[in-house]
Design a protein around this motif. Structure first.
Motif, PDB file in Angstrom:
ATOM      1  N   ARG A  19      12.703  -0.163  -7.827  1.00  0.00           N
ATOM      2  CA  ARG A  19      12.283  -1.143  -6.824  1.00  0.00           C
ATOM      3  C   ARG A  19      10.882  -0.821  -6.309  1.00  0.00           C
ATOM      4  NH1 ARG A  19      15.010  -4.578  -3.198  1.00  0.00           N
ATOM      5  NH2 ARG A  19      16.990  -3.826  -4.050  1.00  0.00           N
ATOM      6  N   LEU A  20      10.669   0.431  -5.919  1.00  0.00           N
ATOM      7  CA  LEU A  20       9.377   0.810  -5.360  1.00  0.00           C
ATOM      8  C   LEU A  20       8.278   0.715  -6.412  1.00  0.00           C
ATOM      9  CD1 LEU A  20       7.720   1.868  -2.992  1.00  0.00           C
ATOM     10  CD2 LEU A  20       8.365   4.190  -3.667  1.00  0.00           C
ATOM     11  N   GLN A  21       8.566   1.182  -7.605  1.00  0.00           N
ATOM     12  CA  GLN A  21       7.554   1.153  -8.654  1.00  0.00           C
ATOM     13  C   GLN A  21       7.156  -0.286  -8.981  1.00  0.00           C
ATOM     14  OE1 GLN A  21       7.510   4.158 -11.887  1.00  0.00           O
ATOM     15  NE2 GLN A  21       8.057   2.425 -13.202  1.00  0.00           N
ATOM     16  N   ALA A  22       8.128  -1.181  -9.047  1.00  0.00           N
ATOM     17  CA  ALA A  22       7.813  -2.584  -9.342  1.00  0.00           C
ATOM     18  C   ALA A  22       6.947  -3.191  -8.245  1.00  0.00           C
ATOM     19  CB  ALA A  22       9.103  -3.388  -9.508  1.00  0.00           C
ATOM     20  N   ALA A  23       7.270  -2.902  -6.988  1.00  0.00           N
ATOM     21  CA  ALA A  23       6.484  -3.453  -5.879  1.00  0.00           C
ATOM     22  C   ALA A  23       5.055  -2.925  -5.905  1.00  0.00           C
ATOM     23  CB  ALA A  23       7.147  -3.107  -4.551  1.00  0.00           C
ATOM     24  N   LEU A  24       4.896  -1.635  -6.152  1.00  0.00           N
ATOM     25  CA  LEU A  24       3.563  -1.050  -6.173  1.00  0.00           C
ATOM     26  C   LEU A  24       2.748  -1.563  -7.358  1.00  0.00           C
ATOM     27  CD1 LEU A  24       4.381   2.642  -5.166  1.00  0.00           C
ATOM     28  CD2 LEU A  24       3.473   0.817  -3.707  1.00  0.00           C
ATOM     29  N   ARG A  25       3.389  -1.722  -8.495  1.00  0.00           N
ATOM     30  CA  ARG A  25       2.659  -2.250  -9.652  1.00  0.00           C
ATOM     31  C   ARG A  25       2.236  -3.689  -9.415  1.00  0.00           C
ATOM     32  NH1 ARG A  25       5.516   0.236 -15.162  1.00  0.00           N
ATOM     33  NH2 ARG A  25       4.936   2.419 -14.746  1.00  0.00           N
ATOM     34  N   ARG A  26       3.087  -4.502  -8.770  1.00  0.00           N
ATOM     35  CA  ARG A  26       2.698  -5.876  -8.432  1.00  0.00           C
ATOM     36  C   ARG A  26       1.476  -5.884  -7.524  1.00  0.00           C
ATOM     37  NH1 ARG A  26       8.275  -6.679  -7.671  1.00  0.00           N
ATOM     38  NH2 ARG A  26       7.983  -6.580  -5.394  1.00  0.00           N
ATOM     39  N   ALA A  27       1.379  -4.871  -6.681  1.00  0.00           N
ATOM     40  CA  ALA A  27       0.250  -4.783  -5.748  1.00  0.00           C
ATOM     41  C   ALA A  27      -1.000  -4.216  -6.401  1.00  0.00           C
ATOM     42  CB  ALA A  27       0.639  -3.930  -4.544  1.00  0.00           C
ATOM     43  N   GLY A  28      -0.903  -3.812  -7.652  1.00  0.00           N
ATOM     44  CA  GLY A  28      -2.066  -3.292  -8.353  1.00  0.00           C
ATOM     45  C   GLY A  28      -2.275  -1.798  -8.227  1.00  0.00           C
ATOM     46  N   VAL A  29      -1.262  -1.072  -7.785  1.00  0.00           N
ATOM     47  CA  VAL A  29      -1.412   0.370  -7.581  1.00  0.00           C
ATOM     48  C   VAL A  29      -1.354   1.086  -8.925  1.00  0.00           C
ATOM     49  CG1 VAL A  29      -0.470   2.428  -6.474  1.00  0.00           C
ATOM     50  CG2 VAL A  29      -0.405   0.227  -5.283  1.00  0.00           C
ATOM     51  N   ARG A  30      -2.328   1.944  -9.142  1.00  0.00           N
ATOM     52  CA  ARG A  30      -2.389   2.776 -10.346  1.00  0.00           C
ATOM     53  C   ARG A  30      -2.100   4.232  -9.963  1.00  0.00           C
ATOM     54  NH1 ARG A  30      -7.027   0.234  -9.610  1.00  0.00           N
ATOM     55  NH2 ARG A  30      -8.087   2.242  -9.289  1.00  0.00           N
ATOM     56  N   ASP A  31      -1.888   5.043 -10.969  1.00  0.00           N
ATOM     57  CA  ASP A  31      -1.649   6.461 -10.702  1.00  0.00           C
ATOM     58  C   ASP A  31      -2.843   7.116 -10.028  1.00  0.00           C
ATOM     59  OD1 ASP A  31       1.001   6.938 -11.605  1.00  0.00           O
ATOM     60  OD2 ASP A  31       0.326   6.860 -13.681  1.00  0.00           O
ATOM     61  N   ASP A  32      -4.049   6.597 -10.288  1.00  0.00           N
ATOM     62  CA  ASP A  32      -5.258   7.203  -9.723  1.00  0.00           C
ATOM     63  C   ASP A  32      -5.832   6.401  -8.564  1.00  0.00           C
ATOM     64  OD1 ASP A  32      -6.129   5.008 -11.131  1.00  0.00           O
ATOM     65  OD2 ASP A  32      -7.757   6.042 -12.191  1.00  0.00           O
ATOM     66  N   SER A  33      -5.034   5.521  -7.960  1.00  0.00           N
ATOM     67  CA  SER A  33      -5.527   4.683  -6.864  1.00  0.00           C
ATOM     68  C   SER A  33      -5.637   5.456  -5.557  1.00  0.00           C
ATOM     69  CB  SER A  33      -4.588   3.491  -6.629  1.00  0.00           C
ATOM     70  OG  SER A  33      -4.620   2.564  -7.676  1.00  0.00           O
ATOM     71  N   LEU A  34      -6.597   5.037  -4.740  1.00  0.00           N
ATOM     72  CA  LEU A  34      -6.517   5.255  -3.303  1.00  0.00           C
ATOM     73  C   LEU A  34      -5.724   4.098  -2.726  1.00  0.00           C
ATOM     74  CD1 LEU A  34     -10.177   6.218  -2.261  1.00  0.00           C
ATOM     75  CD2 LEU A  34      -8.231   7.759  -2.507  1.00  0.00           C
ATOM     76  N   VAL A  35      -4.864   4.367  -1.747  1.00  0.00           N
ATOM     77  CA  VAL A  35      -4.041   3.316  -1.165  1.00  0.00           C
ATOM     78  C   VAL A  35      -4.129   3.406   0.358  1.00  0.00           C
ATOM     79  CG1 VAL A  35      -1.767   2.242  -1.064  1.00  0.00           C
ATOM     80  CG2 VAL A  35      -2.446   3.503  -3.119  1.00  0.00           C
ATOM     81  N   VAL A  36      -4.371   2.259   0.992  1.00  0.00           N
ATOM     82  CA  VAL A  36      -4.426   2.181   2.448  1.00  0.00           C
ATOM     83  C   VAL A  36      -3.420   1.134   2.899  1.00  0.00           C
ATOM     84  CG1 VAL A  36      -5.857   1.741   4.476  1.00  0.00           C
ATOM     85  CG2 VAL A  36      -6.869   2.814   2.451  1.00  0.00           C
ATOM     86  N   ALA A  37      -2.523   1.498   3.791  1.00  0.00           N
ATOM     87  CA  ALA A  37      -1.505   0.589   4.315  1.00  0.00           C
ATOM     88  C   ALA A  37      -1.842   0.204   5.743  1.00  0.00           C
ATOM     89  CB  ALA A  37      -0.128   1.244   4.264  1.00  0.00           C
ATOM     90  N   HIS A  38      -1.521  -1.022   6.102  1.00  0.00           N
ATOM     91  CA  HIS A  38      -1.729  -1.443   7.494  1.00  0.00           C
ATOM     92  C   HIS A  38      -0.602  -2.364   7.934  1.00  0.00           C
ATOM     93  CE1 HIS A  38      -2.791  -5.753   7.336  1.00  0.00           C
ATOM     94  NE2 HIS A  38      -3.332  -5.494   6.162  1.00  0.00           N
ATOM     95  N   ASP A  39      -0.412  -2.438   9.232  1.00  0.00           N
ATOM     96  CA  ASP A  39       0.504  -3.388   9.847  1.00  0.00           C
ATOM     97  C   ASP A  39      -0.279  -4.120  10.930  1.00  0.00           C
ATOM     98  OD1 ASP A  39       0.365  -1.565  12.007  1.00  0.00           O
ATOM     99  OD2 ASP A  39       2.122  -0.492  11.290  1.00  0.00           O
TER     100      ASP A  39
END
Length: 291
Positions: A79-99
């Motif tokens: 579930r998590l991997q599918a959601a992150l891949r849909r968002a364009g997350v790669r193994d070498d990504s920087l990721v910033v989350a916000h609410d």
């Protein structure tokens, strides 16, 4: 290679990173706006979001379906991997989350990414949330984001977790912090879960206390002083929980950002939290202001 980023990122710094001329170096921005018991936040994202940001649902992407394990149990790897891949997350990504709640809720995404194998310095929460971005005069758009699919592989186990028995033991032998609002901790008000109160021995540490009056996170020294007072200067083991394992992640983030705990020794999280504890009629419940 990217330069490491702090776990809390100012809007101006995120804007700088998003302006990198190399698209591959720009961070992936996850919009995890969410309301406890309120209407879905997806329409807010559709109306206005940070350019390029992708909406990720707290209930369906960052957690498995609710049940005995709690309202926001750990998501399956798939579930998590599918959601992150849909968002364009790669193994070498920087990721910033916000609410839109100053980052307290987005800490769940930060924690999950670290749990999924992302290294310290590659994941951050936007300090001040979407409101902070807008207040800084930075651009928003209603244009849908269409990132290229990511290739991230979720490798669980990067952050320590507690089950109910371990949380109960820690409340007796160490320090277990309850990140809910004081009235829920005291058992005066329980809008969601079966019983009101707290885990016996737990100490109240409202997640909103990580914020200053301006809605931004307190400086590291102030966070360290606050956590040290709650945890007796940081000696011994410290764990955290909340209602469903979402906002307590803010205490884990605060401890790392403040240097109260190193990235190699993070505060463990009771993911099931009160929603798991209170669903078991055999679990004891304490009420009032005392642990």
């Amino acid at each position: 290679m990217f330069a490491p980023i702090d776990p809390l990122l100012a809007p101006s710094r995120l804007a700088e990173l998003l302006a990198d001329p190399d698209p591959a170096r720009r961070p992936v921005v996850l919009d995890v706006r969410w309301r406890l018991g309120g209407p879905p936040a997806r329409p807010d994202h559709d109306a206005a979001h940070i350019p390029g940001a992708v909406f990720v649902d707290m209930d369906t992407d960052l957690a498995d379906p609710p049940g005995p394990a709690g309202r926001h149990p750990l998501p399956s790897v798939e579930r998590l991997q599918a959601a992150l891949r849909r968002a364009g997350v790669r193994d070498d990504s920087l990721v910033v989350a916000h609410d839109d709640a100053q980052g307290v809720q987005a800490a769940r995404a930060w924690w999950l990414l670290r749990w999924a194998g992302f290294a310290p310095g590659t994941v951050a929460v936007l300090d001040g949330g979407f409101r902070g971005w807008v207040d800084a005069g930075l651009p928003t758009t209603a244009e849908p984001s269409r990132p290229a699919p990511g290739d991230v592989t979720v490798r669980p186990g990067g952050m320590p977790v507690l089950d109910a028995d371990e949380a109960a033991a820690l409340a007796r032998s160490g320090v277990l912090l309850d990140a809910r609002a004081p009235e829920r901790y005291r058992g005066e008000h329980e809008p969601v879960d079966p019983k009101a109160g707290h885990i016996p021995g737990a100490r109240n540490a409202p997640a909103t206390d990580v914020l200053g009056s301006d809605g931004r996170w307190l400086p590291p020294a102030a966070l360290a002083e606050w956590l040290g007072g709650l945890a007796e200067a940081g000696e011994g083991e410290v764990g955290a929980y909340c209602g469903s394992g979402a906002t307590a992640a803010a205490l884990v983030l605060a401890a790392e950002h403040a240097g109260f705990r190193s990235p190699e020794r993070p505060v463990p999280l009771y993911v099931g939290s009160w929603s798991n504890w209170s669903a078991d009629p055999q679990r004891p419940v304490a009420t009032g202001a005392a642990p």
